[in-house]
Design an enzyme around this catalytic site. Structure first.
Site, mmCIF file in Angstrom:
data_model
loop_
_atom_site.group_PDB
_atom_site.id
_atom_site.type_symbol
_atom_site.label_atom_id
_atom_site.label_comp_id
_atom_site.label_asym_id
_atom_site.label_seq_id
_atom_site.Cartn_x
_atom_site.Cartn_y
_atom_site.Cartn_z
ATOM 1 N N ASP A 82 -7.192 18.675 -15.572
ATOM 2 C CA ASP A 82 -7.493 17.301 -15.972
ATOM 3 C C ASP A 82 -7.056 17.164 -17.422
ATOM 4 O O ASP A 82 -7.661 17.733 -18.333
ATOM 5 C CB ASP A 82 -8.997 17.042 -15.822
ATOM 6 C CG ASP A 82 -9.362 15.581 -16.079
ATOM 7 O OD1 ASP A 82 -8.636 14.918 -16.848
ATOM 8 O OD2 ASP A 82 -10.379 15.114 -15.540
ATOM 9 N N ARG A 103 0.835 -1.200 0.000
ATOM 10 C CA ARG A 103 0.000 0.000 0.000
ATOM 11 C C ARG A 103 0.866 1.245 0.000
ATOM 12 O O ARG A 103 0.585 2.237 -0.675
ATOM 13 C CB ARG A 103 -0.938 0.026 1.207
ATOM 14 C CG ARG A 103 -1.926 1.209 1.145
ATOM 15 C CD ARG A 103 -2.661 1.464 2.448
ATOM 16 N NE ARG A 103 -1.759 1.939 3.484
ATOM 17 C CZ ARG A 103 -1.440 1.275 4.587
ATOM 18 N NH1 ARG A 103 -1.931 0.079 4.807
ATOM 19 N NH2 ARG A 103 -0.616 1.796 5.469
ATOM 20 N N TYR A 124 -16.443 16.494 -16.391
ATOM 21 C CA TYR A 124 -16.845 15.100 -16.250
ATOM 22 C C TYR A 124 -17.871 14.965 -15.123
ATOM 23 O O TYR A 124 -17.706 15.523 -14.035
ATOM 24 C CB TYR A 124 -15.609 14.248 -15.972
ATOM 25 C CG TYR A 124 -15.897 12.836 -15.529
ATOM 26 C CD1 TYR A 124 -16.764 12.022 -16.242
ATOM 27 C CD2 TYR A 124 -15.290 12.315 -14.394
ATOM 28 C CE1 TYR A 124 -17.039 10.730 -15.831
ATOM 29 C CE2 TYR A 124 -15.545 11.018 -13.977
ATOM 30 C CZ TYR A 124 -16.425 10.241 -14.699
ATOM 31 O OH TYR A 124 -16.688 8.960 -14.288
ATOM 32 N N LYS A 141 -8.086 5.730 -19.450
ATOM 33 C CA LYS A 141 -8.418 6.201 -20.793
ATOM 34 C C LYS A 141 -7.215 6.060 -21.736
ATOM 35 O O LYS A 141 -6.742 4.962 -21.972
ATOM 36 C CB LYS A 141 -8.931 7.631 -20.706
ATOM 37 C CG LYS A 141 -9.998 7.861 -19.636
ATOM 38 C CD LYS A 141 -11.200 6.955 -19.771
ATOM 39 C CE LYS A 141 -12.390 7.383 -18.927
ATOM 40 N NZ LYS A 141 -12.215 7.310 -17.476
#
Length: 406
Positions: free
Chosen positions: A201, A76, A129, A226
């Site tokens: 973004d 982690r 978005y 993406k």
């Protein structure tokens, strides 16, 4: 409706020459394509494998209490495969530090929790978005954070939205789904003058087409699902910054909150990045063909694409982007039902959410990705269709759209 002549599909030499100056490639030891393949991905020291291995492990042997072999103790906190991806992300965005997350929204959540406190304010774009809007309006607001909407393509609108308590200005460029183009350098100056940070973004453009940090942004956010992953087989997110202090804070929260990219997901994104440059060239070229056809089609009432001379952000896109990308939106005569019908009739364009894969996708934003924005300032037109233009043969894509619009 502009005619087909309004689209200029052949400005590649001009744009790329300008972009080399923007990225200062002449003085850089490695061009983008080289960094994408090699940054953070040296051959394995033990086996010589040219592809970084997937360290599918939860914990690491310590040489005595507190003695970390190679700096790793628990996946982690850090994992060698994720480290390789994070170094690669920093390199291709021109930043000092990259951080990889389980999703784009996990990356956004980490950034918002790191920077904002109760009573703080952030500015979000009027075209964003739907998931970002939902996170801010339905989750972040509960922490006592205030937000307002502005057209980030308009400097006066941004200036009017800023407050003494503004800590973040959020920009998508090109935006989702209306492909608005914001002048990053302009908004960076406005944010800085107000004591705020600029977040960009960069998902639609990708680091290959646009470098927000070089234009003054403080943080870049990605859905690596993406274009970076590029094959519709992984979900992930990323943050990249050159602010060393902010990077340490983000890394602390990344570990404390735990929404990290796993080893296999990190490996998949790295694999995708290796071909990002060649894919984005093909995405952009195919999108140019699609736009030209849509502009001339009698059932299409408007096309949104930065490559159009008639696009209000065209000159800004020419200035700050290498090319115009693979995302296209358009409106259909006949309203919402006609737009939905077009989405249902395509055969090569797969009806589905997401974007940026090698295969072409089609969606109805109002009922799908942006349903959460219904009834707000971010509501999208009901007759809007969004395309993620893939890398198939352009003639086949054009034939599919033509029959769907018939």
């Amino acid at each position: 409706m502009p005619g087909a002549s309004a689209f200029r599909p052949v400005r590649y030499i001009h744009r790329k020459a300008h972009y080399r100056v923007l990225m200062n490639e002449q003085s850089s030891p490695s061009r983008f394509e080289t960094l994408a393949i090699h940054a953070g991905q040296e051959p394995d020291a033990v086996t010589g494998a040219v592809v970084p291995p997937i360290h599918q492990v939860s914990t690491f042997k310590q040489d005595g209490v507190g003695g970390l072999r190679g700096g790793y103790e628990y996946s982690r906190s850090a994992n060698p495969t994720r480290t390789a991806l994070e170094e690669n992300l920093a390199a291709i965005e021109g930043g000092r530090r990259g951080l990889a997350f389980a999703s784009g929204l996990a990356a956004e959540d980490c950034l918002l929790r790191t920077v904002l406190r109760p009573g703080d304010h952030l500015v979000i774009p009027n075209d964003a978005y739907g998931g970002t809007f939902r996170l801010i309006a339905k989750v972040v607001e509960r922490w006592g954070v205030e937000w307002s909407v502005a057209d980030t393509t308009d400097p006066d609108a941004v200036r009017a939205a800023l407050r003494p308590t503004t800590r973040l200005v959020w920009v998508e460029t090109p935006s989702n789904p209306l492909l608005g183009v914001t002048d990053i350098a302009m908004v960076a100056d406005l944010a800085r003058s107000a004591g705020a940070r600029l977040v960009v973004d960069n998902t639609f453009a990708s680091p290959y087409l646009q470098q927000p940090l070089a234009l003054g942004a403080d943080v870049v956010v990605h859905s690596t699902t993406k274009y970076l992953g590029g094959h519709s087989d992984v979900v992930g997110g990323a943050l990249v910054t050159s602010d060393a202090g902010l990077a340490e804070e983000l890394a602390f929260h990344q570990n404390a909150m735990g929404a990290i990219a796993g080893p296999f997901d990190s490996w998949l994104v790295m694999r995708g990045i290796k071909t990002l440059a060649v894919r984005m060239d093909r995405h952009s070229a195919n999108a140019a063909r699609v736009v030209e056809a849509l502009v001339a089609h009698p059932r299409v009432t408007r096309v949104y694409y930065p490559g159009l001379d008639t696009h209000p952000g065209h000159e800004t896109a020419v200035k700050q982007m290498r090319d115009f990308g693979g995302m296209v939106s358009f409106r259909v005569a006949g309203g919402e039902e006609a737009a939905v019908a077009v989405c249902d009739r395509t055969r090569l364009f797969t009806l589905g959410e997401s974007l940026g894969g090698v295969e072409s996708l089609i969606e109805h934003p109002g009922r799908m990705t942006h349903a959460s924005a219904a009834g707000t300032a971010l509501e999208v037109p009901a007759d809007l269709v969004r395309l993620s233009v893939g890398i198939e043969a352009a003639d086949d894509l054009l034939a599919d759209l033509t029959q769907a619009l018939a």
